[in-house]
Enzyme design. Structure first.
Site, PDB file in Angstrom:
ATOM      1  CG  ASP A  46      -1.840   1.195   1.284  1.00  0.00           C
ATOM      2  OD1 ASP A  46      -3.020   1.052   0.942  1.00  0.00           O
ATOM      3  OD2 ASP A  46      -1.371   2.292   1.682  1.00  0.00           O
ATOM      4  CE1 TYR A  51       0.569   7.851   2.451  1.00  0.00           C
ATOM      5  CE2 TYR A  51       1.058   5.599   1.787  1.00  0.00           C
ATOM      6  CZ  TYR A  51       0.230   6.510   2.411  1.00  0.00           C
ATOM      7  OH  TYR A  51      -0.927   6.067   3.000  1.00  0.00           O
ATOM      8  CE  LYS A  76      -3.730   4.779   0.605  1.00  0.00           C
ATOM      9  NZ  LYS A  76      -2.293   4.407   0.603  1.00  0.00           N
ATOM     10  CG  HIS A 109      -4.632   9.823   0.280  1.00  0.00           C
ATOM     11  ND1 HIS A 109      -3.295   9.716  -0.012  1.00  0.00           N
ATOM     12  CD2 HIS A 109      -4.759   9.373   1.547  1.00  0.00           C
ATOM     13  CE1 HIS A 109      -2.641   9.241   1.037  1.00  0.00           C
ATOM     14  NE2 HIS A 109      -3.505   9.032   1.989  1.00  0.00           N
TER      15      HIS A 109
END
Length: 277
Positions: A46, A51, A76, A109
């Site tokens: 994931d 990120y 996402k 998200h």
């Protein structure tokens, strides 16, 4: 190696119930720890654009001895990429960073309500699935009202909803909504970001009973509830230990004791109803 349980989406596809989360993992470490996770037995990875580690994850996927078709990959769409055309473009950019032709799951998200673009974004998700760039589509951090709205407007129900969920914030009401709508529940920060939760006497007592770690007990609780769960660690021993949670079997009394830990002020992260980012 423990048998990996699967959960079935409302679209007929499946997702490994225990995954490896990469929130707050630097890109230059993402390749190493993703490879460690795959070696430990994880088959569900994931990540997310925000990120900043999709490239590192992609390198790990490319070099792994595990075949691509055996790895479930989630990414996402970030808030400032919401909107129909922007979402289509953002997905293609994520695929390029990951080095993939498609992902197994794409999530919005956050609902990011103030932008008023979550319906358009969901419509773009439906198109991305039609084009074959995404196999399954879902959401993350949606209040109930916005979750119901995208279903009502488009007629398409998310396969999964990823939300903050841990024993101090068990989201019982929203999980009931998911059950009503046929949506799987996925937990982020499943360990409550450690600390206080993992030293809670209820958790530590159950851990001693099962000769398990407190983290393994909490992950086993998620699995017993039917949650998809994505613990994150960059420590090799903990990556392995978290995967071994699959071997921990809690009884009904354990589950009820952990259920009782939830509290009104248990949320750690932002409230999706009020965020403006």
């Amino acid at each position: 190696m423990a048998q990996q349980p699967l959960k079935t989406f409302n679209d007929g596809h499946t997702i490994p119930q225990l995954g490896y989360g990469l929130w707050q993992v630097e890109n230059d470490r993402a390749e190493e720890v993703t490879q460690l996770a795959l070696d430990a037995g994880y088959r569900h990875i994931d990540t997310a654009k925000i990120y900043g580690n999709e490239t590192g994850v992609g390198r790990a996927l490319a070099s792994s001895h595990v075949a691509r078709e055996d790895i479930f990959v989630t990414t996402k769409i970030w808030n400032d990429d919401q909107g129909y055309d922007q979402t289509l473009r953002a997905c293609e950019e994520s695929l390029e960073r990951l080095g993939l032709k498609s992902v197994d799951l794409l999530l919005i998200h956050w609902a990011s309500i103030h932008r008023e673009k979550y319906v358009q974004t969901w419509e773009a998700f439906i198109e991305l699935r039609r084009r074959g760039l995404v196999r399954s589509i879902g959401v993350s951090n949606f209040p109930e009202q916005q979750l119901r709205e995208i279903i009502e407007v488009t007629g398409v129900t998310p396969a999964i909803h990823q939300i903050e969920l841990h024993p101090y914030f068990s989201q019982e009401k929203l999980r009931a909504v998911h059950q009503e709508l046929g949506i799987l529940t996925e937990a982020w920060s499943p360990l409550g970001q450690g600390g206080q939760l993992l030293s809670d006497p209820v958790i530590t007592e159950i851990a001693q009973k099962h000769q398990a770690t407190p983290a393994q007990v909490v992950i086993a609780w998620h699995l017993a509830l039917g949650n998809v769960v994505i613990p994150k660690s960059v420590t090799p021993e903990r990556i392995v230990s978290n995967f071994e949670s699959l071997q921990v079997r809690l009884d009904d009394a354990d589950i009820e004791a952990i259920n009782s830990l939830t509290r009104a002020d248990g949320r750690i992260g932002p409230d999706p109803s009020h965020i403006e980012f």
